[in-house]
Design a protein around this motif. Sequence first.
Motif, PDB file in Angstrom:
ATOM      1  N   GLY A  69      10.783  50.921-128.960  1.00  0.00           N
ATOM      2  CA  GLY A  69      11.803  50.558-127.985  1.00  0.00           C
ATOM      3  C   GLY A  69      12.326  51.708-127.157  1.00  0.00           C
ATOM      4  O   GLY A  69      13.293  51.551-126.415  1.00  0.00           O
ATOM      5  N   SER A  70      11.692  52.867-127.250  1.00  0.00           N
ATOM      6  CA  SER A  70      12.158  54.034-126.501  1.00  0.00           C
ATOM      7  C   SER A  70      11.701  54.022-125.051  1.00  0.00           C
ATOM      8  O   SER A  70      12.360  54.569-124.178  1.00  0.00           O
ATOM      9  N   PHE A  71      10.529  53.406-124.820  1.00  0.00           N
ATOM     10  CA  PHE A  71       9.943  53.399-123.478  1.00  0.00           C
ATOM     11  C   PHE A  71       9.685  51.974-123.025  1.00  0.00           C
ATOM     12  O   PHE A  71       9.629  51.052-123.842  1.00  0.00           O
ATOM     13  N   GLN A  72       9.525  51.827-121.729  1.00  0.00           N
ATOM     14  CA  GLN A  72       9.312  50.509-121.147  1.00  0.00           C
ATOM     15  C   GLN A  72       8.321  50.644-120.001  1.00  0.00           C
ATOM     16  O   GLN A  72       8.374  51.608-119.236  1.00  0.00           O
ATOM     17  N   SER A  73       7.412  49.668-119.892  1.00  0.00           N
ATOM     18  CA  SER A  73       6.515  49.640-118.737  1.00  0.00           C
ATOM     19  C   SER A  73       6.851  48.397-117.914  1.00  0.00           C
ATOM     20  O   SER A  73       7.119  47.333-118.461  1.00  0.00           O
ATOM     21  N   VAL A  74       6.861  48.589-116.598  1.00  0.00           N
ATOM     22  CA  VAL A  74       7.129  47.501-115.666  1.00  0.00           C
ATOM     23  C   VAL A  74       5.925  47.421-114.737  1.00  0.00           C
ATOM     24  O   VAL A  74       5.601  48.403-114.062  1.00  0.00           O
ATOM     25  N   THR A  75       5.246  46.272-114.732  1.00  0.00           N
ATOM     26  CA  THR A  75       4.099  46.067-113.854  1.00  0.00           C
ATOM     27  C   THR A  75       4.456  45.020-112.815  1.00  0.00           C
ATOM     28  O   THR A  75       4.935  43.938-113.151  1.00  0.00           O
ATOM     29  N   VAL A  76       4.227  45.387-111.552  1.00  0.00           N
ATOM     30  CA  VAL A  76       4.518  44.502-110.430  1.00  0.00           C
ATOM     31  C   VAL A  76       3.237  44.346-109.615  1.00  0.00           C
ATOM     32  O   VAL A  76       2.549  45.337-109.347  1.00  0.00           O
ATOM     33  N   PHE A  77       2.907  43.121-109.246  1.00  0.00           N
ATOM     34  CA  PHE A  77       1.743  42.865-108.397  1.00  0.00           C
ATOM     35  C   PHE A  77       2.233  42.661-106.971  1.00  0.00           C
ATOM     36  O   PHE A  77       3.086  41.811-106.721  1.00  0.00           O
ATOM     37  N   ILE A  78       1.688  43.477-106.055  1.00  0.00           N
ATOM     38  CA  ILE A  78       2.115  43.420-104.656  1.00  0.00           C
ATOM     39  C   ILE A  78       0.901  43.170-103.767  1.00  0.00           C
ATOM     40  O   ILE A  78      -0.239  43.248-104.215  1.00  0.00           O
ATOM     41  N   THR A  79       1.161  42.898-102.503  1.00  0.00           N
ATOM     42  CA  THR A  79       0.113  42.925-101.502  1.00  0.00           C
ATOM     43  C   THR A  79       0.175  44.306-100.876  1.00  0.00           C
ATOM     44  O   THR A  79       1.101  44.622-100.137  1.00  0.00           O
ATOM     45  N   ALA A  80      -0.802  45.135-101.231  1.00  0.00           N
ATOM     46  CA  ALA A  80      -0.843  46.509-100.718  1.00  0.00           C
ATOM     47  C   ALA A  80      -1.314  46.474 -99.267  1.00  0.00           C
ATOM     48  O   ALA A  80      -2.327  45.855 -98.952  1.00  0.00           O
ATOM     49  N   THR A  81      -0.563  47.143 -98.396  1.00  0.00           N
ATOM     50  CA  THR A  81      -0.887  47.117 -96.969  1.00  0.00           C
ATOM     51  C   THR A  81      -1.531  48.402 -96.479  1.00  0.00           C
ATOM     52  O   THR A  81      -2.055  48.436 -95.369  1.00  0.00           O
ATOM     53  N   GLY A  82      -1.484  49.469 -97.278  1.00  0.00           N
ATOM     54  CA  GLY A  82      -2.108  50.713 -96.852  1.00  0.00           C
ATOM     55  C   GLY A  82      -1.769  51.861 -97.777  1.00  0.00           C
ATOM     56  O   GLY A  82      -0.892  51.752 -98.639  1.00  0.00           O
ATOM     57  N   VAL A  83      -2.466  52.964 -97.582  1.00  0.00           N
ATOM     58  CA  VAL A  83      -2.274  54.158 -98.409  1.00  0.00           C
ATOM     59  C   VAL A  83      -0.850  54.680 -98.270  1.00  0.00           C
ATOM     60  O   VAL A  83      -0.241  55.120 -99.255  1.00  0.00           O
ATOM     61  N   GLU A  84      -0.299  54.632 -97.058  1.00  0.00           N
ATOM     62  CA  GLU A  84       1.058  55.143 -96.836  1.00  0.00           C
ATOM     63  C   GLU A  84       2.073  54.368 -97.668  1.00  0.00           C
ATOM     64  O   GLU A  84       2.983  54.948 -98.257  1.00  0.00           O
ATOM     65  N   GLN A  85       1.922  53.042 -97.722  1.00  0.00           N
ATOM     66  CA  GLN A  85       2.834  52.212 -98.513  1.00  0.00           C
ATOM     67  C   GLN A  85       2.735  52.583 -99.994  1.00  0.00           C
ATOM     68  O   GLN A  85       3.754  52.770-100.669  1.00  0.00           O
ATOM     69  N   LEU A  86       1.513  52.698-100.490  1.00  0.00           N
ATOM     70  CA  LEU A  86       1.325  53.023-101.905  1.00  0.00           C
ATOM     71  C   LEU A  86       1.899  54.394-102.238  1.00  0.00           C
ATOM     72  O   LEU A  86       2.554  54.564-103.267  1.00  0.00           O
ATOM     73  N   GLN A  87       1.696  55.361-101.365  1.00  0.00           N
ATOM     74  CA  GLN A  87       2.234  56.702-101.606  1.00  0.00           C
ATOM     75  C   GLN A  87       3.756  56.681-101.627  1.00  0.00           C
ATOM     76  O   GLN A  87       4.394  57.343-102.461  1.00  0.00           O
ATOM     77  N   ALA A  88       4.373  55.933-100.730  1.00  0.00           N
ATOM     78  CA  ALA A  88       5.837  55.831-100.688  1.00  0.00           C
ATOM     79  C   ALA A  88       6.375  55.195-101.969  1.00  0.00           C
ATOM     80  O   ALA A  88       7.391  55.641-102.520  1.00  0.00           O
ATOM     81  N   ILE A  89       5.680  54.167-102.470  1.00  0.00           N
ATOM     82  CA  ILE A  89       6.099  53.523-103.723  1.00  0.00           C
ATOM     83  C   ILE A  89       6.006  54.524-104.868  1.00  0.00           C
ATOM     84  O   ILE A  89       6.957  54.691-105.636  1.00  0.00           O
ATOM     85  N   PHE A  90       4.854  55.207-104.992  1.00  0.00           N
ATOM     86  CA  PHE A  90       4.671  56.178-106.069  1.00  0.00           C
ATOM     87  C   PHE A  90       5.720  57.278-105.988  1.00  0.00           C
ATOM     88  O   PHE A  90       6.305  57.667-106.999  1.00  0.00           O
ATOM     89  N   ASP A  91       5.977  57.781-104.782  1.00  0.00           N
ATOM     90  CA  ASP A  91       6.963  58.856-104.616  1.00  0.00           C
ATOM     91  C   ASP A  91       8.349  58.408-105.063  1.00  0.00           C
ATOM     92  O   ASP A  91       9.045  59.133-105.781  1.00  0.00           O
ATOM     93  N   ASP A  92       8.770  57.209-104.639  1.00  0.00           N
ATOM     94  CA  ASP A  92      10.106  56.725-104.994  1.00  0.00           C
ATOM     95  C   ASP A  92      10.221  56.423-106.484  1.00  0.00           C
ATOM     96  O   ASP A  92      11.262  56.693-107.095  1.00  0.00           O
ATOM     97  N   LEU A  93       9.168  55.865-107.082  1.00  0.00           N
ATOM     98  CA  LEU A  93       9.213  55.599-108.519  1.00  0.00           C
ATOM     99  C   LEU A  93       9.319  56.904-109.306  1.00  0.00           C
ATOM    100  O   LEU A  93      10.040  56.981-110.300  1.00  0.00           O
TER     101      LEU A  93
END
Length: 97
Positions: free
Chosen positions: A63-87
Amino acid sequence: MNNPPNGGSNQEPPKIEFPCPDYPIKSMGTATASYREAVLNIMEVHAPGFDPAKVTVRDSSKGSFQSVTVFITATGVEQLQAIFDDLKKLSETKMVL
């Protein structure tokens, strides 16, 4: 024939065609009361309209860690990079896949 053997460093990663529906983003971090909500808020900013029914949340065995998986419609590399950076900016986040 100068092809590298399987596993050679010259192999290109698989190409993603955009838009890419049902693209999984998994964020793993310290289990806190607000971690899931923070991840979902970031996803809403960068990939509005994802299906909340497809979100999966798993706690580690202790119970120390948690994984959250979300399925999205990826629109481009820039979007994915922004998500990774913010997470990765979340203090609880340990890894993003």
